[in-house]
Design an enzyme around this catalytic site. Sequence first.
Site, PDB file in Angstrom:
ATOM      1  N   TRP A 158     -20.893  14.219  11.194  1.00 39.81           N
ATOM      2  CA  TRP A 158     -19.899  13.982  10.151  1.00 39.81           C
ATOM      3  C   TRP A 158     -20.302  14.682   8.856  1.00 39.81           C
ATOM      4  O   TRP A 158     -21.464  14.627   8.447  1.00 39.81           O
ATOM      5  CB  TRP A 158     -19.748  12.487   9.873  1.00 39.81           C
ATOM      6  N   GLU A 166      -5.717  -4.204  -0.629  1.00 36.47           N
ATOM      7  CA  GLU A 166      -5.970  -5.362   0.236  1.00 36.47           C
ATOM      8  C   GLU A 166      -7.069  -6.271  -0.314  1.00 36.47           C
ATOM      9  O   GLU A 166      -7.302  -7.353   0.202  1.00 36.47           O
ATOM     10  CB  GLU A 166      -6.387  -4.880   1.638  1.00 36.47           C
ATOM     11  N   THR A 197       0.875  -1.175   0.000  1.00 43.40           N
ATOM     12  CA  THR A 197       0.000   0.000   0.000  1.00 43.40           C
ATOM     13  C   THR A 197       0.915   1.229   0.000  1.00 43.40           C
ATOM     14  O   THR A 197       2.079   1.132   0.384  1.00 43.40           O
ATOM     15  CB  THR A 197      -0.876   0.038   1.269  1.00 43.40           C
ATOM     16  N   LYS A 223     -15.347  16.280  11.116  1.00 41.36           N
ATOM     17  CA  LYS A 223     -16.245  16.184  12.267  1.00 41.36           C
ATOM     18  C   LYS A 223     -16.603  17.590  12.715  1.00 41.36           C
ATOM     19  O   LYS A 223     -15.772  18.321  13.221  1.00 41.36           O
ATOM     20  CB  LYS A 223     -15.572  15.404  13.395  1.00 41.36           C
TER      21      LYS A 223
HETATM   22  P1  ADP Z   1      -3.491   3.215  -1.585  1.00 36.74           P
HETATM   23  O1  ADP Z   1      -3.704   4.549  -2.246  1.00 36.74           O
HETATM   24  O2  ADP Z   1      -3.492   3.238  -0.082  1.00 36.74           O
HETATM   25  O3  ADP Z   1      -2.487   2.320  -2.197  1.00 36.74           O
HETATM   26  P2  ADP Z   1      -5.639   1.792  -2.778  1.00 36.74           P
HETATM   27  O4  ADP Z   1      -5.182   2.040  -4.145  1.00 36.74           O
HETATM   28  O5  ADP Z   1      -5.720   0.451  -2.259  1.00 36.74           O
HETATM   29  O6  ADP Z   1      -4.817   2.547  -1.774  1.00 36.74           O
HETATM   30  O7  ADP Z   1      -6.944   2.642  -2.541  1.00 36.74           O
HETATM   31  C1  ADP Z   1      -8.020   2.233  -1.783  1.00 36.74           C
HETATM   32  C2  ADP Z   1      -8.866   3.360  -1.317  1.00 36.74           C
HETATM   33  O8  ADP Z   1      -9.246   4.248  -2.376  1.00 36.74           O
HETATM   34  C3  ADP Z   1     -10.193   2.907  -0.757  1.00 36.74           C
HETATM   35  O9  ADP Z   1     -10.071   2.405   0.532  1.00 36.74           O
HETATM   36  C4  ADP Z   1     -11.027   4.162  -0.848  1.00 36.74           C
HETATM   37  O10 ADP Z   1     -10.778   5.040   0.217  1.00 36.74           O
HETATM   38  C5  ADP Z   1     -10.531   4.803  -2.110  1.00 36.74           C
HETATM   39  N1  ADP Z   1     -11.468   4.491  -3.196  1.00 36.74           N
HETATM   40  C6  ADP Z   1     -11.365   3.510  -4.110  1.00 36.74           C
HETATM   41  N2  ADP Z   1     -12.416   3.533  -4.944  1.00 36.74           N
HETATM   42  C7  ADP Z   1     -13.228   4.542  -4.548  1.00 36.74           C
HETATM   43  C8  ADP Z   1     -14.503   5.062  -4.985  1.00 36.74           C
HETATM   44  N3  ADP Z   1     -15.135   4.566  -6.040  1.00 36.74           N
HETATM   45  N4  ADP Z   1     -15.032   6.096  -4.281  1.00 36.74           N
HETATM   46  C9  ADP Z   1     -14.410   6.622  -3.220  1.00 36.74           C
HETATM   47  N5  ADP Z   1     -13.210   6.179  -2.769  1.00 36.74           N
HETATM   48  C10 ADP Z   1     -12.633   5.154  -3.412  1.00 36.74           C
END
Ligand code: ADP
Length: 543
Positions: free
Chosen positions: A446, A331, A185, A441
């Site tokens: 929220w 994940e 990640t 918040k």
């Molecule tokens: P990272 O940037 O940590 O590597 P990922 O690529 O795994 O993470 O991104 C996952 C996160 O991206 C999700 O947990 C969510 O917060 C955000 N995300 C993914 N798709 C969407 C969506 N369609 N709308 C809003 N948020 C999204």
Amino acid sequence: MNGLMMDLPLLISSIAQHAERFHGNREIVSVTGDNPLHRTSWGEVISRARRLANALQRCGLKQGDRVATMAWNDHRHLEIYYGVSGAGFVCHTVNPRLFAEQIIYIINHAEDRWLFIDAMFVPLLEGISSQLASLEGVVIMTDEAHMPKCSLDNAHCYETLINAQSSDFDWPAIDENAASALCYTSGTTGDPKGVLYSHRSTVLHAYAGVAPDVLNLSARDSVLPVVPLFHVNAWGVPYSAAISGAKLVLPGPKMADGEALYNLMQDEDVSISLGVPTVWLALLQYTEKAGKRLEKLQRTVIGGAAVPRMMIEAFRDRHGVEVRQGWGMTEMSPLGTVNTPKPGMETMTPEQQLDLGVKAGRGIYGCELRIVDDEGHELPWDGKAYGALQVRGAWVCSDYFKLDGGAGAHTVDGWFDTGDVAIIDGEGYVTITDRTKDVIKSGGEWISSIELENVIMGHPAVAEAAVIGVAHPKWSERPLLVVVRAEGEEVTEAELVSYFDGKVASWWVPQDVVFVDELPHTATGKVKKVELRRQFVDFKLSD
Ligand code: ADP
């Protein structure tokens, strides 16, 4: 009593064999660092993957050893995907856009033994190679004619390496639960964490991806993944495309180039393309400026961040392209939800379709969803209650690599806490309202930063926007809108604030607006809210 059915392991090599046998002639087109348009086929890619597997075995790698890549989307990277995992090693894709310290951490943590790298990233590697203790050798992904001069120890040329090998290689019969790939990640908070995919999880996820209400891939499709092969296996496209026999169009280093993407889509009959919202902004801006229309593209899958309403509208009304919003994460391999209509929804008005389209989509079979409150009690799917979104399924991680439960991301009853806050409606459509850490918040309630961003992205003078919470003496936090103006557009703070009237509750309306030249982005193209919050930590809100 057991059923009397065969029990064959679900292996990535079985996908390779299928693609070679049934779709051997189907084209793979790539932009590479050394060729503006390279053409090959699934048959050739898999044959070269076997040569690569032979080369890796000669290096003395054992099953489970990690082999890293640092590269754009092209046919060589695809060959490495199949050659490394198919032979029983673990393909660790490293995101070259991460900070050098993160790359060093990731490679050392993964204990990568070999690294395959695009020539353009060689200078980056030269700067850090002395700190990479486990690395035994480097393979530069080009031919002899384009080999850069470099100071790296034990550096080889990709084409020379694999051409010296036979394409005869028997894919080993490994355990389907064996690790196949590793992706970290991006670690916006704390060190990056490794997600270790298995053959079984990858094959099941790829099967799911092919389905009509997911990516809907068939042998007639031409697919352009603008999602990088270096992040979450490009949403499983390299595998789903091989299962279905779709043509692959790989844009190499041209991932953020609107004009190059447009030309590839037109020239290579691309029917479906996938990427994060920022990529599509670049493409839409290019088509707008150049007065061009996407004539071949039928659908885009957009995910990784919330999809602004105006983006869905622009694709639909200007280009006749269907937008499917998706949600997931590293994940989760990453697919969790995809937004496609249910029967009866075809009679919706264009506005109602947009109301539906801005949602993250509904769950796909294989990934269970639930929302829970702070005490862990399950909340109703009524389109109103919001809570922590948790998932479980065959392609959801059960732990992080070498953390042994230390991340605390799983509940005692075996669900993975995604860190997202969501609402689910009666039809099962999920709306992501925020990351737990991004939610604003205010006065004990929220405010969804994502919803505010979606609204303001509809204003014609706004190119990009982010909303963050800023400390407030009375309300604890109030929303601050940070905006990048569209080129040549003039707009005042007051005009932007009044744009929210009637679109959100009055107490949600951002307290202040700040104009900036650009927003900070993560290595995967998302707005870096952590950095924005840091930047505006001392911001004094007006009354
Ligand atoms: P990272 O940037 O940590 O590597 P990922 O690529 O795994 O993470 O991104 C996952 C996160 O991206 C999700 O947990 C969510 O917060 C955000 N995300 C993914 N798709 C969407 C969506 N369609 N709308 C809003 N948020 C999204």
